[in-house]
Design a protein around this motif. Structure first.
Motif, mmCIF file in Angstrom:
data_model
loop_
_atom_site.group_PDB
_atom_site.id
_atom_site.type_symbol
_atom_site.label_atom_id
_atom_site.label_comp_id
_atom_site.label_asym_id
_atom_site.label_seq_id
_atom_site.Cartn_x
_atom_site.Cartn_y
_atom_site.Cartn_z
ATOM 1 N N MET A 1 -31.048 -6.138 3.394
ATOM 2 C CA MET A 1 -31.451 -4.801 3.820
ATOM 3 C C MET A 1 -31.732 -4.741 5.320
ATOM 4 S SD MET A 1 -33.733 -3.563 0.523
ATOM 5 C CE MET A 1 -33.914 -1.868 1.081
ATOM 6 N N SER A 2 -31.581 -5.865 6.019
ATOM 7 C CA SER A 2 -31.654 -5.869 7.480
ATOM 8 C C SER A 2 -30.264 -5.918 8.095
ATOM 9 C CB SER A 2 -32.485 -7.062 7.971
ATOM 10 O OG SER A 2 -31.932 -8.271 7.509
ATOM 11 N N GLY A 3 -29.228 -5.860 7.252
ATOM 12 C CA GLY A 3 -27.858 -5.817 7.754
ATOM 13 C C GLY A 3 -27.187 -7.164 7.889
ATOM 14 N N ASN A 4 -27.842 -8.226 7.436
ATOM 15 C CA ASN A 4 -27.247 -9.560 7.527
ATOM 16 C C ASN A 4 -26.315 -9.826 6.354
ATOM 17 O OD1 ASN A 4 -28.781 -10.276 9.851
ATOM 18 N ND2 ASN A 4 -30.532 -10.741 8.544
ATOM 19 N N GLU A 5 -25.300 -10.628 6.592
ATOM 20 C CA GLU A 5 -24.451 -11.121 5.514
ATOM 21 C C GLU A 5 -25.007 -12.469 5.070
ATOM 22 O OE1 GLU A 5 -20.044 -12.773 5.581
ATOM 23 O OE2 GLU A 5 -20.045 -10.581 5.618
ATOM 24 N N VAL A 6 -25.239 -12.614 3.772
ATOM 25 C CA VAL A 6 -25.896 -13.817 3.247
ATOM 26 C C VAL A 6 -25.010 -14.443 2.181
ATOM 27 C CG1 VAL A 6 -27.982 -14.756 2.164
ATOM 28 C CG2 VAL A 6 -28.142 -12.737 3.639
ATOM 29 N N GLU A 7 -24.774 -15.735 2.302
ATOM 30 C CA GLU A 7 -24.010 -16.473 1.295
ATOM 31 C C GLU A 7 -24.982 -17.215 0.398
ATOM 32 O OE1 GLU A 7 -20.905 -20.237 1.166
ATOM 33 O OE2 GLU A 7 -20.690 -18.751 2.773
ATOM 34 N N ILE A 8 -24.883 -16.949 -0.911
ATOM 35 C CA ILE A 8 -25.807 -17.572 -1.860
ATOM 36 C C ILE A 8 -25.003 -18.312 -2.925
ATOM 37 C CG2 ILE A 8 -27.567 -15.806 -1.486
ATOM 38 C CD1 ILE A 8 -26.750 -14.552 -4.124
ATOM 39 N N PRO A 9 -25.624 -19.259 -3.633
ATOM 40 C CA PRO A 9 -24.915 -19.961 -4.703
ATOM 41 C C PRO A 9 -24.455 -18.995 -5.791
ATOM 42 C CG PRO A 9 -26.972 -21.089 -4.166
ATOM 43 C CD PRO A 9 -26.993 -19.776 -3.455
ATOM 44 N N GLU A 10 -23.365 -19.346 -6.446
ATOM 45 C CA GLU A 10 -22.857 -18.488 -7.513
ATOM 46 C C GLU A 10 -23.876 -18.361 -8.636
ATOM 47 O OE1 GLU A 10 -18.952 -18.112 -10.463
ATOM 48 O OE2 GLU A 10 -19.002 -19.589 -8.856
ATOM 49 N N SER A 11 -24.595 -19.445 -8.910
ATOM 50 C CA SER A 11 -25.633 -19.423 -9.935
ATOM 51 C C SER A 11 -26.969 -19.785 -9.291
ATOM 52 C CB SER A 11 -25.307 -20.425 -11.048
ATOM 53 O OG SER A 11 -26.333 -20.456 -12.009
ATOM 54 N N VAL A 12 -27.927 -18.872 -9.374
ATOM 55 C CA VAL A 12 -29.244 -19.085 -8.776
ATOM 56 C C VAL A 12 -30.227 -19.459 -9.883
ATOM 57 C CG1 VAL A 12 -31.172 -17.933 -7.630
ATOM 58 C CG2 VAL A 12 -28.833 -17.506 -6.852
ATOM 59 N N SER A 13 -30.905 -20.600 -9.704
ATOM 60 C CA SER A 13 -31.859 -21.047 -10.721
ATOM 61 C C SER A 13 -33.257 -21.265 -10.164
ATOM 62 C CB SER A 13 -31.372 -22.348 -11.374
ATOM 63 O OG SER A 13 -31.219 -23.371 -10.401
ATOM 64 N N SER A 14 -33.416 -21.161 -8.850
ATOM 65 C CA SER A 14 -34.727 -21.359 -8.237
ATOM 66 C C SER A 14 -34.899 -20.364 -7.100
ATOM 67 C CB SER A 14 -34.871 -22.790 -7.703
ATOM 68 O OG SER A 14 -36.083 -22.950 -6.987
ATOM 69 N N VAL A 15 -35.931 -19.518 -7.213
ATOM 70 C CA VAL A 15 -36.157 -18.455 -6.237
ATOM 71 C C VAL A 15 -37.576 -18.554 -5.693
ATOM 72 C CG1 VAL A 15 -36.281 -15.951 -5.875
ATOM 73 C CG2 VAL A 15 -34.542 -16.913 -7.403
ATOM 74 N N VAL A 16 -37.696 -18.458 -4.380
ATOM 75 C CA VAL A 16 -38.990 -18.362 -3.719
ATOM 76 C C VAL A 16 -39.144 -16.945 -3.198
ATOM 77 C CG1 VAL A 16 -40.316 -19.030 -1.684
ATOM 78 C CG2 VAL A 16 -39.232 -20.788 -3.084
ATOM 79 N N CYS A 17 -40.227 -16.277 -3.591
ATOM 80 C CA CYS A 17 -40.521 -14.914 -3.140
ATOM 81 C C CYS A 17 -41.635 -14.955 -2.101
ATOM 82 C CB CYS A 17 -40.930 -14.021 -4.313
ATOM 83 S SG CYS A 17 -39.579 -13.104 -5.041
ATOM 84 N N LEU A 18 -41.326 -14.503 -0.905
ATOM 85 C CA LEU A 18 -42.331 -14.405 0.148
ATOM 86 C C LEU A 18 -42.846 -12.983 0.309
ATOM 87 C CD1 LEU A 18 -40.555 -16.620 2.849
ATOM 88 C CD2 LEU A 18 -42.153 -17.336 1.064
#
Length: 316
Positions: free
Chosen positions: A1-18
């Motif tokens: 939502m800040s306009g950045n392009e982000v590459e993430i793993p196809e399968s996410v199993s661990s998330v940190v929320c700040l």
């Protein structure tokens, strides 16, 4: 939502929320099992423990104002969800090799956009779509029921924050909450978040409804007994309310705020809007938090007028 392009793993199993509101978004779309660390912010930890004991017991590596990078690295998350505006911290995390998506939830539309983004990122697209559909249905009902009210007949609302004479301008979530409820924020001419006003200014505005956040230092009973406030029409007519709170206050940009809009719209237009709020609350917490909320708890939430223990330094 800040306009950045982000590459993430196809399968996410661990998330940190700040971001505290992102934590609530993840929970609302059935992503709680993916969380490795959360920042709870203004959420009530005791209540959250009852609703989701696992999440309440997760250790935090920090929040929007600072993160322990060593602790974060030890978790090796697949994804970090942070807050728009925390540029230096977010870049430090990216430099460590962890993908960061940034959330800005300072309006109901942005909250929905954030839920959709998070759903896409963690493989909960269907659950996010379900929440968004439910939310849109409730908002459409309010809009339909209030659409024919002339602009000059809309209920004007003053919302008091931590201090009773601190109110919010047009660039914070509470402003949009009032607008989405069919009302008009009497202090909408302001900007810059929370603004101090005087009683004389309130006398000039003379709002139809006075609303206090759960973290306000004044109770409704105390205000109604204060001669200085009794000059206002809303006080004379008993149209002074405190916004409910459960996991979080219903006026902050968390999923529960949808209940806040439903509750407020009924207060503003009881002859036009009827949600059966007790049933809506049961359905909401069961569907989006997997929690069977007790009838006595519902009654307490809707009736409580005492001061609540929200940390006022991290409301927005």
């Amino acid at each position: 939502m800040s306009g950045n392009e982000v590459e993430i793993p196809e399968s996410v199993s661990s998330v940190v929320c700040l971001d505290p509101f992102a934590t609530q978004m993840v929970l609302a779309i059935d992503g709680g099992e993916l969380l490795s660390s959360v920042f709870l912010g203004p959420a009530d930890k005791k209540t959250l423990h009852e609703v989701n004991a696992k999440v309440a017991e997760l250790k935090s590596v920090g929040g929007p104002s600072g993160t322990n990078l060593e602790s974060l690295t030890a978790l090796k998350p697949d994804l970090v969800i942070s807050q728009v505006g925390s540029d230096e911290m977010n870049q430090n995390i990216r430099d460590l090799g962890y993908p960061v998506i940034e959330i800005d939830s300072e309006s109901p539309d942005k909250l929905i956009e954030g839920i959709r983004l998070i759903g896409d990122a963690i493989g909960k697209e269907k659950q996010a779509d379900d929440f968004i559909s439910w939310y849109s249905e409730k908002m459409a009902y309010i809009e339909n029921q209030t659409a024919e009210i002339p602009e000059d007949e809309l209920q004007t609302v003053y919302i008091g924050g931590l201090e009773p004479l601190s109110t919010v301008g047009s660039d914070y979530y509470q402003h949009y909450l009032i607008e989405n409820s069919g009302g008009k924020n009497i202090a909408g001419v302001f900007s810059g978040g929370w603004n101090d006003v005087s009683l004389e200014q309130l006398y000039t505005w003379n709002p139809d409804v006075i609303l206090f956040a759960p973290y306000s230092k004044i109770s409704v009973d105390d205000l109604q007994a204060d001669p200085a406030w009794q000059k206002l029409s809303a006080v004379k007519e008993g149209k002074v309310y405190r916004m409910p709170k459960y996991i979080s206050s219903w006026d902050v940009p968390a999923p529960e705020s949808v209940l806040g809009m439903m509750w407020l719209s009924e207060k503003l237009y009881p002859d036009k809007v009827n949600f059966e709020i007790e049933d809506e609350m049961r359905s909401f917490y069961e569907k989006y938090y997997g929690y069977d909320i007790a009838d006595t708890t519902i009654a307490s939430i809707l009736e409580k007028q005492d001061l609540l223990d929200v940390n006022p330094t991290i409301i927005n």
